[in-house]
Design a protein around this motif. Structure first.
Motif, PDB file in Angstrom:
ATOM      1  N   GLY A   1       5.270  -3.435  -6.981  1.00 30.33           N
ATOM      2  CA  GLY A   1       4.038  -4.133  -6.937  1.00 30.33           C
ATOM      3  C   GLY A   1       3.790  -5.540  -7.017  1.00 30.33           C
ATOM      4  O   GLY A   1       3.866  -6.420  -6.485  1.00 30.33           O
TER       5      GLY A   1
ATOM      6  N   ILE B   1       4.134   0.509  -9.714  1.00 37.57           N
ATOM      7  CA  ILE B   1       3.151  -0.498  -9.651  1.00 37.57           C
ATOM      8  C   ILE B   1       3.416  -1.767 -10.073  1.00 37.57           C
ATOM      9  O   ILE B   1       3.335  -2.937  -9.620  1.00 37.57           O
ATOM     10  CB  ILE B   1       1.780  -0.142 -10.234  1.00 37.57           C
TER      11      ILE B   1
ATOM     12  N   GLY C   1       1.835   1.860  -3.212  1.00 39.83           N
ATOM     13  CA  GLY C   1       0.846   2.329  -4.232  1.00 39.83           C
ATOM     14  C   GLY C   1       0.454   3.859  -4.036  1.00 39.83           C
ATOM     15  O   GLY C   1       0.373   4.567  -4.927  1.00 39.83           O
ATOM     16  N   SER C   2       0.738   4.179  -2.645  1.00 40.36           N
ATOM     17  CA  SER C   2       0.233   5.726  -2.650  1.00 40.36           C
ATOM     18  C   SER C   2       1.581   6.497  -2.945  1.00 40.36           C
ATOM     19  O   SER C   2       1.446   7.648  -3.535  1.00 40.36           O
ATOM     20  CB  SER C   2       0.286   6.077  -1.018  1.00 40.36           C
TER      21      SER C   2
ATOM     22  N   SER D   1       0.778  -1.211   0.002  1.00 43.51           N
ATOM     23  CA  SER D   1       0.090   0.035   0.204  1.00 43.51           C
ATOM     24  C   SER D   1       0.745   1.159   0.096  1.00 43.51           C
ATOM     25  O   SER D   1       0.567   2.334  -0.700  1.00 43.51           O
ATOM     26  CB  SER D   1      -0.955   0.029   1.243  1.00 43.51           C
TER      27      SER D   1
END
Lengths: 187, 661, 106, 480
Positions: A61, A57, A38-39, A35
């Motif tokens: 990610g 991402i 992501g931010s 997360s």
């Protein structure tokens, strides 16, 4: 509006980063870190670096964090294993060490903050208007050109690095082949 | 004209060393298959041949400089080629000083090699011994013949290394702990070497050269012009510190008595005749530097006198035969520095030469005695040996007579010249002269005490089991040669009152001229001078003291141990202090060695506690019940390493974040 | 209204400090590795902010973003090696705790 | 893409500058092919040595025709970097030869071992030639990643895995420091090019850039193993397979030093004293640490820390005098060349002993080596004396040059402290020599020794290099 979005993303990033450090369960840490990334991707987007947001991402990610999750699952560390996990409080299982660590972290962080705040006065441009980007800001073409001209050496070298890593990781993680008995082994 | 054959002088012993090393390797290989194989006997001959050749070359060079030329120089070799300011050219220079020293080193060295060929016979490391011994001579010759301070430093370190190897030669024998003695010698020497290095750096930064000829020119200009006085003094003191290490001066002399753990030829060659005189050589070589500084001169003289007194008194009560000689050597070296500090450069070298003769003789004689007595070193357990070893007895006595300064022998003249010079300087030097005179008395006493205890009186050993025997001719012939030299060696420096030329003084004049000029300049044209009457008085005084104390030392001890025992019971404290060399060694251990070890241990514990956790880990293992709590201490080594790293980076970052701009 | 650069930089500094804290306080190796990722991301954010700061509309300062791409690649590499080492350690000691290796000492 | 642009960047100069790197990378690819293609299997040693020699040849060519800056000013192949390259190649080759005899009995993954070993010098060369922080960073990783893997290469020994992990965890931390520092510098100045940064630093860095510089310096000090960033050294050197230790002790340090010397212009002007102080503390930590070791590998590791302190004096001197002088460069190169030969030789002998099954780890076990294996003991003595800085060895001249540079920069007090430290150093080197020659052998019987021609050649090469550097340094200095 955009700057509000930035501050929300920043807050989420900080909170999830703290979550990474404090969570007792590694799976929770992994998800928090995801997360957080992501931010950060949101912030890159806001700053006009769509390409970076995308690879943040995709690579971070999609690849790196999944790798982490995979290892956590492989080694079956999802549950709380009393041997591995920080039993009581992850931060203060060893007060001396944690206190030292926090002190160093604070010292490094505050040194950077002091530098940033004192340095802000020296910055060349008036320091505002960075998020959101002005109209027509597009980093990608210049980025691509530089990558394949000035930065072609590190770019090619990175491919060698990936190759070496593949070789090294294979050696490290492969299940032990039978090794000849300890003829030349130190006891 | 260049004389490139000068390189051969050190190269020949080096070659000899390599050949001996090869023989040693063969011995080692051979012994693996045949343990009873005799050690490489050819090594002795090889080494002696190399020494003889080097001696011959030195003689030839010496002959050349007796003629019209003052010095011979080889072409120089660019060791570190210039370019960036650092330009070191190494050349061999045979001038009047290095020529004389080289003759002594190779000549006395040759005799000692011959002696050693007999002394070491049958030793398992026979070839190795000669490899080391030849290597030592090589290094000593490099030290002496180099025309450049860097070359001297190479030899300086090299002789230290060889000394280390040779002191520890009998590492596997019991008693004396040669390994420890060797290490002590080296480390103490290295303290001096560090001073040498710093002094050398200082001279280099001041004068931009390390070549002796240029250096002396530079120093002369600076001293005459009165510039750089502080730098000159500091450089002189640093170099003197280096000399203190190598020449065993207070407070760095403690290694020399311990160094007697080495084989006796080593003690004779290295720790009496050659290596320990390299400090004196250095000071004479740089005499203008010392002449330029009153402070340095006085300190040299004072340290010399103090060393002479401390070591001389310590020699009084030693029971180890080689120990007596060792302290005596330290004391005589002190004399030489006393001479240097009085500006008596020639007298210092004179004493170096005569001392090389008689002290080498004494050591070799002592070796012969110890050899004959089956490795017994305690003089209390000897006695009456003159009947068993007549040749050793006669030669040894000649050496002792020369050492004690009996009139007309070599030691008499050199010692007298030193004392006369010191007296002539006057002022604070009169006090030092008194110390010197008193030490001369001590010297005479302990020399004859030693002779009496060893050779006279009853046999104080078990006649049934110990059969003292005379050594073979290969050992006694060198003794005889040295004895002759000890007796007549004084003719090279007869005092002015005899109205004959001072041969050594005239010979050395070009070398010390600059230093004397500076001395004269500083004193406003008055060099210290003695009237003939005064000189006669001093000669008489010296003779009287030497004869009286020699008589005393001999007669109190010639009939056994009564005097010894009486002294020990009457003055136990003084006896303890004297036989312990005033406790300086122990003070070192308490004051320096132990704290350094403690510091190292502290660091270890400190690192352990914070990082390596060795101690804590051990505790954790031992006390499992403390289990988890202690383990919490012992965990996370990586984190502690990281903490230090992060902390270090944070400190730098905070410093720079808050600093400037 | 817009966000001043200092805020981006300060956010990065805070993330960096959190990463450092995690590195020192956690003993689960996997979490330690994740803390290092946090530190790297703080660097990324600073590079992005720096690039925006020194760019003008016509000329983008691309050195920073390029460095970010390299950092992401290297992060992947380091994660791979680190996790391989974790697996090797786990095979030997059945644990992923940093405490498990403290044998090398004198 | 625009052909002109391509021509502008990828010209003949660029090809020449990158030739050593490309040769090594090509060798790496061939090694992979050889691993996979059975008939080529036996050619592996040939390929390895061939690529090293090829790269060395390319470096020599560069030495004659140096290239100042290529690829838009991100990489330089000047004379100094070409010489550094030769130092790295020598270090790698020594490590490889000893690895061959170390892993003599069939061990899995030997092909992979060679590949990893061949990657490291590419990284080192990039570090030494970098004119841009990005290039340096990739070089750093290219060096570090193979080393992490090689350090834990003997997975059957827990010490090895442990060493790899420790090195990795701390290395990753230092990389984090470096990156964040670099990003701060970038945010403050808007450039990553060393040339531009040096120009900016000359007019004064902002505090932000200075903090960044502090972080970057911290990570470099880690690689150089400077106090207090040195604590990992003994553990990792001890645990890693000894041939890898050779590379870590010599090559890595050389690469970090080469880059540190390049960026001294970026350090604050007032920092010379701080760095010199760190140098002296490092020497103290290394020497005192070594004094109490009973394990030879750890002892040499601590001695390596002490040497890092001496090298750091050079950095301080250069910062104090303000510009990269010929003397400083030649002192650094000579010191590291001598150190590669000396430490490479010493660690190489340890690897050899270890492979022969001598229980070498403790100094105790060296007792009587002078009798058992006289040639080996003699070589070890030579290396230790050179480490201790005895004249007529390369180590002495190296120290001499460093101290004279330090004195020229008016850091007199620090130079004196450095000289005094060398006195302590000798004490522990002598302890080892004493054990080899002056103490009777322990009872254990040495196993029959196989002839190890390759290790013997490498040792002889190192010993000859140490002696030649001590006696005829002009051979080496003439190159610079």
């Amino acid at each position: 509006m955009v700057d509000l979005l930035f501050y929300v993303a920043a807050l989420v990033a900080v909170l999830t980063a703290v979550g990474v450090v404090l969570a007792r369960n590694p799976v929770v840490s992994v998800v928090s870190l995801l997360s957080c990334f992501g931010s950060l991707a949101v912030i890159y987007l806001l700053a006009g670096f769509q390409f970076l947001a995308a690879i943040q991402i995709l690579v971070y990610g999609g690849a790196i964090m999944v790798l982490f999750l995979f290892v956590v699952m492989l080694l079956n560390l999802g549950g709380l294993n009393p041997e591995d996990e920080d039993r009581d409080d992850p931060l203060f299982h060893d007060r001396r060490r944690s206190a030292g660590g926090l002190a160093v972290a604070v010292a490094l962080g505050s040194a950077s903050l002091i530098g940033i705040l004192r340095g802000a006065r020296h910055l060349a441009e008036p320091t505002n208007g960075l998020v959101p980007p002005e109209e027509g800001f597009d980093a990608l073409p210049a980025l691509a050109e530089a990558m394949f001209t000035r930065y072609s050496l590190p770019f090619e070298a990175a491919s060698v690095l990936l190759l070496a890593t593949t070789v090294g990781v294979m050696v490290l993680a492969k299940r032990q082949r039978s090794i000849p008995p300890a003829g030349e082994e130190r006891s | 004209m260049t004389h490139d054959w000068l390189w051969l002088i050190p190269a020949l012993p080096l070659l000899g060393s390599l050949l001996c090393a090869l023989q040693h390797a063969q011995v080692l290989r051979g012994r693996a298959t045949n343990p009873d194989l005799q050690p490489g006997v050819g090594a002795g001959a090889t080494a002696i041949a190399a020494m003889a050749a080097a001696f011959g070359l030195c003689l030839r060079g010496f002959g050349d400089i007796v003629g019209e030329t003052e010095l011979l120089q080889s072409s120089s070799w660019a060791w570190i080629p210039g370019g960036g300011g650092l330009d070191i050219q190494v050349a061999m220079v045979l001038d009047r000083l290095s020529g004389a020293m080289a003759l002594v080193v190779t000549g006395v060295g040759l005799l000692i090699h011959v002696y050693a060929a007999g002394y070491m016979r049958g030793d398992a490391g026979y070839a190795k011994f000669f490899a080391f011994l030849n290597l030592f001579v090589t290094m000593m010759l490099v030290l002496i013949l180099s025309g450049n301070m860097v070359g001297t430093f190479v030899g300086w370190e090299g002789v230290g290394l060889c000394s280390y190897l040779l002191i520890g030669f009998w590492y596997d024998r019991d008693g004396g702990n040669p390994g420890h003695a060797a290490q002590k010698a080296f480390v103490v020497n290295r303290i001096g070497d560090a001073c040498f290095l710093l002094g050398m750096f200082l001279l280099f930064t001041t004068f931009g050269t390390l070549d002796y000829a240029n250096l002396i020119e530079g120093i002369r200009a600076a001293a005459m012009g009165g510039e750089n006085a502080g730098t000159l003094t500091l450089a002189a003191l640093l170099l003197f510190g280096g000399a203190c290490g190598k020449s065993a001066q207070f407070p760095l002399f403690t290694w020399l008595p311990d160094a007697m753990a080495g084989p006796t030829p080593v003690s004779a060659l290295i720790h009496a005749a050659t290596m320990v005189t390299s400090g004196i050589y250095l000071v004479i070589r740089l005499n203008p530097l010392f002449a330029a500084s009153e402070v340095a001169l006085f300190l040299v003289a004072a340290i010399g006198a103090a060393t002479a007194l401390i070591a001389g008194s310590s020699a009084l009560r030693q029971r180890d035969l080689k120990g007596i000689l060792a302290y005596s050597t330290v004391s005589q070296l002190g004399y030489m520095f006393l001479a240097l500090g009085s500006g008596a450069w020639v007298a210092a070298l004179f004493h170096v030469i005569t001392h090389a003769f008689f002290k080498a003789l004494l050591f070799l004689g002592a070796g012969s005695v110890i050899h004959g007595m089956h490795e017994e070193k305690d003089v209390h357990k000897m006695g009456g040996l003159r009947r068993h070893m007549p040749r050793t007895f006669i030669t040894f006595t000649c050496g002792a007579a020369a050492l004690s300064g009996l009139p007309l022998l070599s030691g008499f003249f050199s010692k007298d010249e030193i004392l006369a010079h010191t007296f002539a300087v006057g002022g604070a030097w009169w006090l030092l002269w008194g110390v010197g005179l008193f030490t001369a008395a001590l010297t005479a006493y302990y020399s004859w005490r030693m002779v009496a205890l060893v050779f006279f009186g009853e046999e104080r050993f078990d006649v049934a089991t110990v059969h003292p025997h005379e050594s073979p001719p290969i050992m006694t012939v060198p003794l005889m040669v040295l004895a002759a030299l000890s007796l007549v060696g004084g003719i090279i420096g007869l005092p002015a009152v005899f109205h004959v030329p001072h041969l050594l003084g005239e010979w050395l004049d070009p070398v010390v001229r600059t230093g004397n000029e500076i001395l004269e300049h500083r004193s406003g044209g008055h060099l210290p001078h003695l009237s003939h009457t005064m000189e006669w008085i001093l000669l008489g005084l010296g003779s009287a003291i030497a004869l009286g104390c020699a008589h005393l030392g001999f007669h109190r001890n010639k009939n056994g141990l009564a005097a010894e025992v009486a002294f020990e019971t009457d003055h136990p404290k003084l006896h303890g202090a004297l036989s312990d060399a005033w406790g300086i060694d122990r003070a070192y251990y308490a004051g320096v060695v132990t704290p350094v070890r403690f510091l190292a241990a502290l660091v270890a514990v400190f690192i352990d506690a914070f990082c390596i956790d060795g101690a804590i880990n051990a505790m954790a293992d031992a006390a499992k019940r403390a289990g988890t709590r202690l383990k919490a201490f012992a965990d996370g080594q990586v984190a502690s390493y990281g903490l230090w790293m992060g902390g270090g980076a944070a400190v730098i970052a905070l410093l720079w974040a808050l600093g400037g701009n | 209204m817009s966000v001043p650069t200092e805020h981006l930089l300060a956010l990065a500094a805070i993330l960096f400090a959190i990463g450092v804290a995690g590195f020192f306080t956690r003993r689960n190796l996997i979490v330690v590795l994740m803390s290092i990722e946090l530190m790297l991301n703080a660097a990324n954010l600073t590079f992005v902010a720096g690039s925006r700061l020194h760019s003008s509309t016509g000329a983008v300062q691309v050195d920073g973003p390029i460095f970010v791409i390299f950092i992401i690649a290297v992060a992947a590499v380091e994660a791979a090696v680190g996790l391989a080492l974790v697996i090797a350690l786990y095979r030997q000691k059945q644990t992923v705790s940093l405490d498990a290796f403290a044998r090398l000492e004198d | 893409m625009n052909p002109d642009l391509i021509a502008q960047y990828f010209n003949a100069e660029c090809a020449a500058a990158l030739a050593p790197l490309v040769t090594l990378a090509g060798g790496l690819l061939l090694l992979i092919v050889a691993e996979w293609f059975e008939p080529m299997n036996r050619l592996r040693p040939l390929l390895f040595v061939g690529s090293i020699l090829g790269a060395a040849w390319a470096e020599v060519a560069l030495l004659n025709a140096p290239v100042a800056a290529v690829l838009g000013g991100t990489y330089s192949a000047d004379k100094a970097s070409a010489l550094w390259g030769l130092v790295f190649l020598a270090s790698t080759l020594i490590a490889w030869v000893h690895a061959r005899s170390y892993y003599r009995k069939s061990r899995p993954f030997l092909g992979e071992h060679d590949m990893l070993l061949l990657t490291a010098p590419i990284g080192m060369m990039m570090m030494a030639g970098a004119l841009d922080l990005t290039v340096f960073f990739i070089g750093l990783e290219l060096l570090s990643i193979p080393l992490y893997c090689l350090a834990s290469f003997r997975r059957d020994r827990s010490e090895s895995v442990e060493a790899g992990l420790k090195y990795f965890v701390l290395g990753a931390f230092s990389v984090g420091l470096f990156l964040y520092g670099a990003s701060l510098i970038y945010a403050a100045t808007g450039t990553l090019s060393l040339t531009a940064l040096t120009a900016a630093a000359a007019t004064g860095f902002s505090p932000m850039a200075q903090v960044g510089m502090a972080f970057v310096l911290g990570s470099l000090l880690f690689k150089l193993s400077v106090w207090p960033f040195h604590l990992w050294v003994p553990d990792v050197y001890q645990g890693a397979p000894t041939p890898v230790t050779i590379l870590m002790a010599t090559g890595t340090k050389a690469a970090a030093l080469a880059f540190t010397l390049r960026i001294t212009g970026l350090l604050p002007e007032s920092s010379a004293g701080l760095i010199a102080l760190l140098a002296v503390l490092t020497m103290a930590a290394g020497n005192l640490g070594a004094l109490v070791q009973s394990n030879l590998k750890r002892l040499l590791a601590y001695s390596g820390v002490a040497h890092a302190g001496t090298l750091l004096l050079l950095v301080a001197a250069q910062r104090a005098s303000g510009e990269l002088s010929y003397e400083a460069t030649s002192a650094a190169l000579f010191y590291m060349a001598a150190y590669v030969a000396t430490a490479g030789g010493a660690f190489g002998l340890l690897a050899w002993l270890e492979a022969d099954g001598e229980h070498f780890t403790q100094i105790e076990s060296l007792k009587g080596l002078g009798r058992r294996r006289p040639a080996m003991a003699a070589a070890m003595t030579l290396f230790l004396l050179s480490l201790g800085g005895i004249p007529a060895t390369g180590g002495f001249l190296a120290k001499w040059m460093v101290f004279s540079v330090t004195l020229d920069a008016h850091l007199t007090g620090y130079a004196i402290a450095g000289v005094l430290m060398s006195v302590i150093a000798l004490a522990y080197y002598l302890r080892v020599i004493a054990a080899m020659y002056m103490e009777p052998a322990s009872d254990q019987v040495a196993p029959p020794m196989a002839k190890r021609t390759d290790a013997m050649l490498a040792t002889a090469f190192c010993a000859a290099a140490v002696l030649v550097m001590g006696v005829l340094p002009s051979v080496f200095l003439g190159l610079i």
